[in-house]
Design a protein around this motif. Structure first.
Motif, short mmCIF file in Angstrom:
data_model
loop_
_atom_site.label_atom_id
_atom_site.label_comp_id
_atom_site.label_asym_id
_atom_site.label_seq_id
_atom_site.Cartn_x
_atom_site.Cartn_y
_atom_site.Cartn_z
N ILE A 169 60.19 57.88 88.26
CA ILE A 169 58.73 58.48 87.80
C ILE A 169 59.37 59.03 86.60
CG2 ILE A 169 56.39 60.44 87.76
CD1 ILE A 169 57.14 59.80 91.31
N VAL A 170 58.42 58.70 85.38
CA VAL A 170 59.21 59.22 84.08
C VAL A 170 57.93 60.87 82.95
CG1 VAL A 170 60.35 58.91 81.69
CG2 VAL A 170 60.75 57.40 84.18
N GLU A 171 58.35 61.50 83.42
CA GLU A 171 56.75 62.15 82.35
C GLU A 171 57.42 63.17 82.28
OE1 GLU A 171 53.75 64.10 81.81
OE2 GLU A 171 53.03 62.07 82.45
N ASP A 172 57.19 64.17 81.39
CA ASP A 172 57.97 65.46 81.16
C ASP A 172 57.60 66.65 81.09
OD1 ASP A 172 55.83 64.42 78.91
OD2 ASP A 172 56.52 65.98 77.55
N ASN A 204 62.59 62.99 80.85
CA ASN A 204 62.46 62.33 80.06
C ASN A 204 63.14 60.75 79.47
OD1 ASN A 204 65.77 62.41 79.02
ND2 ASN A 204 64.87 64.61 78.73
N GLY A 205 62.98 59.73 78.67
CA GLY A 205 63.74 58.66 78.44
C GLY A 205 65.16 58.46 78.83
N SER A 236 69.35 56.85 82.59
CA SER A 236 70.30 57.20 83.02
C SER A 236 70.98 57.07 84.26
CB SER A 236 71.34 58.71 83.45
OG SER A 236 70.41 59.65 83.21
N VAL A 237 69.61 57.19 85.05
CA VAL A 237 69.40 56.76 86.53
C VAL A 237 68.73 55.75 86.84
CG1 VAL A 237 67.52 57.30 88.26
CG2 VAL A 237 67.99 59.07 87.06
N HIS A 241 70.91 53.29 89.64
CA HIS A 241 70.25 53.02 90.54
C HIS A 241 69.32 52.01 90.17
CE1 HIS A 241 71.08 56.89 92.89
NE2 HIS A 241 71.57 57.30 91.82
N ARG A 242 69.56 51.02 91.34
CA ARG A 242 68.20 49.76 91.03
C ARG A 242 67.09 49.79 91.56
NH1 ARG A 242 70.34 43.95 90.47
NH2 ARG A 242 67.81 42.71 91.21
N ILE A 243 66.20 50.55 90.39
CA ILE A 243 65.30 51.09 90.41
C ILE A 243 64.17 49.67 90.66
CG2 ILE A 243 62.69 52.06 89.64
CD1 ILE A 243 65.35 53.89 90.75
#
Length: 460
Positions: free
Chosen positions: A6-9, A36-37, A42-43, A47-49
């Motif tokens: 989940i990417v959300e500032d 942030n992006g 880096s995640v 990791h294989r998301i």
């Protein structure tokens, strides 16, 4: 679904999406968050998301730029764009760049659930199709080896490996001939057995038999073993001494001592079989043949003293491959025997010296970074190996391997928090010669990688 990012500032929105995802009814093994992006990227590299929800407007790197960077990765997660009504044109651009779905703010619980369900079904369908095609094509077109892992190692085995159908009580995988060397390096600390190289479905049964035979050797040596690996030579006198432990006289002695007030001797006499097999003086074949025989005799001799639960435990213990390694099997066996012994003699344990065990703990804490094993420490305090194994667990509440691992990982965490040393250097400083083994152990125990742990500590 294995993973969701989940990417959300906005922290509250991010946490809200996480809560809705957790309550959606879709089973998600791991949920990652990024504000942030750049953090998200880096995640994604570590990791294989499988699925990523990302806001569009964020500082440092927005959602559109993040999706463009996904093209650099060796895989592409399903992307769900999150936007407000005034950002819908950006959502359209993300859909053109590879996003699968979009959600408008404020996000509705039902719509989020529907998106997750749809993507989860797609992932399952793709996995089933891929496994079927890969399995059949691999057997038909490529050289392969079969590897048999302990059942408890299921979660440690990479999902990219092709699972072998029809294996019970263990985990079987197919490894292409080209992958074998790298595979053995990556899983060298797992007590798995691996076959010779084969080709064609007709040779699959032979490969499985070889892997199962190698797994028995790996069980005793507590590391990955190939069926063609060289076996250390053993002096005939040592082999004969080890085999003498399997005589009818010795077996009777092991059974009779269960009713005697001699716990130290019990541990030594029963532990001797495990020790000889661990050292390679007693062949795995003979060790595996002995266990069902002696446990059958134990049930026969003490049938009136054993509960139904203990009868069942004895049947589990007579099959060594119910355990990952010979040490795990030995610990479970000795615990079982001591419990029976206590009840039969109605007496307190003859406890080993608490002072010696305290010395052992102090030695481990001081020398954990060195090449250390249970034999090293038991020799240091002059205590029989098997007696030390059992007594150490009673004294600390943990077996030796778990205790040493905990000490080393605590030290690693401290180095990660307080220094900027490279992770490979920290691994060596806490006693791990193999960096991959350290990374796998750290992630398995703490749930995150060392680099993630360091970042989290710096943020806090």
């Amino acid at each position: 679904m294995k993973s969701l990012l989940i990417v959300e500032d906005e922290k509250l929105i991010r946490k809200g999406i996480r809560t809705m995802a957790e309550r959606s009814g879709v089973e998600i093994e791991e949920i990652f968050e990024a504000n942030n992006g750049e953090v998200a990227l880096s995640v994604l590299k570590e990791h294989r998301i499988e699925v990523m929800f990302t806001d569009i407007r964020m500082p440092r790197m927005d959602g559109i730029e993040l999706v463009h960077h996904l093209q650099e990765l060796p895989y592409m997660p399903y992307v769900v764009a999150i936007s407000g009504y005034d950002e819908f044109s950006y959502a359209v651009e993300m859909l053109r760049s590879g996003a699968s779905e979009y959600l408008l703010k404020p996000i509705e619980r039902e719509k989020l659930r529907d998106v997750l369900l749809e993507l989860d079904n797609k992932i399952k369908e793709e996995k089933t199709a891929k496994e079927s095609v890969t399995y059949e094509m691999l057997l038909r077109e490529q050289e392969y080896a079969v590897a048999i892992f302990p059942e408890r190692d299921e979660s440690e085995i990479g999902h990219e490996l092709v699972r072998l159908h029809g294996v019970t009580g263990a985990v079987g995988v197919l490894v292409t001939g080209e992958q074998v060397a790298k595979f053995r390096e990556e899983y060298e600390t797992n007590a798995a057995g691996i076959s010779e190289i084969h080709k064609g479905e007709d040779e699959l049964k032979i490969a499985i038999a070889e892997a199962q035979q190698a797994r028995m050797i790996a069980f005793c040596r507590e590391e990955m073993i190939g069926i063609s690996d060289e076996t250390p030579s053993v002096q005939e006198s040592l082999r004969e001494h080890a085999q003498s432990l399997l005589s009818e006289t010795k077996r009777t002695q092991r059974l009779q001592i269960l009713a005697a007030d001699k716990q130290k001797e019990l541990l030594q006499i029963w532990g001797a079989i495990f020790e000889e097999a661990r050292r390679g003086f007693l062949s795995p074949k003979l060790f595996f043949e002995e266990m069902p025989v002696v446990m059958h005799e134990l049930r026969k001799v003490y049938r009136h003293a054993l509960s139904e639960e203990e009868m069942e435990r004895s049947r589990i213990l007579e099959q060594p491959l119910n355990f990952a390694t010979i040490t795990e099997h030995e610990e479970a066996m000795l615990d079982f025997l001591v419990e029976i012994n206590k009840r039969l003699i109605c007496a307190e344990d003859d406890e080993p010296s608490q002072k010696k065990l305290a010395q052992a703990v102090a030695y481990i804490r001081e020398h954990y970074a060195e090449d250390m094993n249970m034999a090293t420490v038991s020799n240091y305090i002059s205590m029989n190996y098997t007696l030390f194994s059992y007594s150490f667990k009673q004294y600390t509440g943990q077996n030796f391997v778990s205790y040493l691992k905990e000490i080393r990982l605590k030290a690693a965490c401290e180095f990660l928090e307080k220094t900027d040393d490279k992770i490979i250097d920290i691994a060596h400083r806490v006693g791990y010669k193999n960096e991959k083994h350290f990374l796998k152990t750290f992630k398995s125990e703490l749930g995150i990688s060392p680099s993630e742990y360091r970042r989290n500590m710096k943020r806090s």
